[in-house]
Design a protein around this motif. Sequence first.
Motif, PDB file in Angstrom:
ATOM      1  N   LYS A  62      44.428  40.806  33.682  1.00  0.00           N
ATOM      2  CA  LYS A  62      43.126  40.134  33.798  1.00  0.00           C
ATOM      3  C   LYS A  62      42.743  39.410  32.504  1.00  0.00           C
ATOM      4  CE  LYS A  62      42.427  41.670  37.939  1.00  0.00           C
ATOM      5  NZ  LYS A  62      42.488  40.765  39.113  1.00  0.00           N
ATOM      6  N   THR A  64      41.536  40.370  29.811  1.00  0.00           N
ATOM      7  CA  THR A  64      40.288  40.765  29.174  1.00  0.00           C
ATOM      8  C   THR A  64      40.558  41.201  27.736  1.00  0.00           C
ATOM      9  OG1 THR A  64      38.424  42.292  29.224  1.00  0.00           O
ATOM     10  CG2 THR A  64      40.510  43.122  30.081  1.00  0.00           C
ATOM     11  N   ARG A 212      37.141  44.375  41.175  1.00  0.00           N
ATOM     12  CA  ARG A 212      38.530  43.984  40.877  1.00  0.00           C
ATOM     13  C   ARG A 212      38.594  42.974  39.745  1.00  0.00           C
ATOM     14  NH1 ARG A 212      41.794  45.190  45.393  1.00  0.00           N
ATOM     15  NH2 ARG A 212      41.247  47.333  45.971  1.00  0.00           N
ATOM     16  N   ILE A 213      37.539  42.168  39.593  1.00  0.00           N
ATOM     17  CA  ILE A 213      37.473  41.192  38.500  1.00  0.00           C
ATOM     18  C   ILE A 213      36.477  41.710  37.472  1.00  0.00           C
ATOM     19  CG2 ILE A 213      36.874  38.828  37.858  1.00  0.00           C
ATOM     20  CD1 ILE A 213      37.638  37.985  40.681  1.00  0.00           C
TER      21      ILE A 213
END
Length: 549
Positions: A62, A64, A212-213
């Motif tokens: 992701k 992040t 999920r995000i």
Amino acid sequence: MHSVTDTLRFAFQPVVNLTTGGIAALEVLARPETGDILAEARRDPELDGRLAVLALRAAARKETLLPLHLNVFAATLADLGGLTPLHDAVRAAGRMPWEVTLDVVPPYTHVPQRALLEAVAAVREQGFRISADGIGDGDVPLRLLTDLSPDLVKLDASLLARPAAVRAMRTLCEQLGALVAIEGVETELQCAAAMAAGAQLAQGELFAPPARIPASDVYVPPRSPGAVALPKPGPSVREFIRPAALLPVTASAGQVRALLTGSPDVSGVLLVDQTGVPVRSVHRSRFLLSLSGRYGHALYADRPAFKLGDVPRTVGIDATAWEVLDVVAVGGRDRTSDDVAVVDRHGRCVGVVRLADLVRALAESRVEEAAALNPLTRLPGSDSITGEVDRWLANGRTCVLSWLDIDHFKQVNDGAGFAAGDELIRSVGRALVHAASGNTRVGHIGGDDFLVLADEDGLDPLVAAVLDARWTAGGRPVTLSLATVVCVPGSVADHRQAAAYLAPLKRAAKSLGGASWVLGRAGLPGHEIRRGSGGAPAQAGYMAVEPLR
């Protein structure tokens, strides 16, 4: 061959900083599509360790950059003696171990404590941070919790119904150097309770559900919903006003550019209407960057500068420096360097203030405040408390002022020694601070005397903390006396009058035997004995004393 992890997905839940309202980290949660993989992981340390690695890789996909919280069972750490595969995965993902906090989750029953402590020491040596998870709803022994010395303690939200327990954990965490987080926060009332109890972090559906995000924004309710706002102390904004660069709201971008390029010290321009009220704020760097881009001058030079401006940030001329910082803190971080317009009661601009000037002055004022702290207890002196009393009274708010001291303190020093007397004073000060909540202010005004400002609702915990405790010095029992005056709006003009009402109440409390508490109300004769005559509560009711002047 089919694996139990083939249908596994991960969700991300923010850990929120309750002070800044920002996301402090993301907890990565396993979400199996079928089966109960967490129950299997609890029985299988190898699987649990593999889940931690998969959670780390899911976060890496992701992209992040936020710090991460990864769950691992206490038994897994004790059995494996560490998480070497996770350490390797962190490095492979381009992250650093200190960006990852391991949430050590229950159960702890039947987990070999020595093996667990050795494993925690091993992962700490690798650089990971440690969180003790599920406290309050799990089975972690208190002694083991202190031996773990976690960087973070996560409390179950059910403890918010027992604020004394949360405050006790906050005190323990202060000794351990750990932060307090509340898990499972679902309502604004729970959030307010977490803040009031001193928690620094929280997570739950109220802020953002697992998704999920990874969330980029969270909802944090106001710090004290429904509370009466008090004016913040601090230097007046008048001390920092600079001349403002003003142009009419109809000015073109070319006119603004000419002003900025001809005045390098001007950091921004305010566009004002015909009455002088700021309508748009044009920031120097952002404006010139827009014009310097390809075709920027051709596109904007002859157009209204209004289109390149932002809604101005304004404060009243009677604001304090701290209130200006509150204004700066609201909105995008790209605007923290914007000038803040100062307006009069008609909304007309009288100048601007710059953030750098405020930060410098407030840092200096904090140094001065630190110098004024009592060196024995590190508590503020009388000036800080009496100034707060005046602000409460000016705001039309009921204030409850209490004077506490140690009975026969000279005999304590003569009999037990000054070192024992000093330690007793420090202990009383710590008890007051730990029992204080909400807007309560505690000051040490010298010797064995303390001054406390509180709401009426915040008084009982303080009384219980100091009068119900057994105090000793050098093995000798010691009692305390407390005098309280309640000042409703209009009953006193300032702290001097409040102190005048308080003095005879203190004499009345000192005349009683044992731990004593006398309460009076400004403007009314007499007082109520709530503790005294050997420490037993007396019958409530007003009793005659000398007239209050």
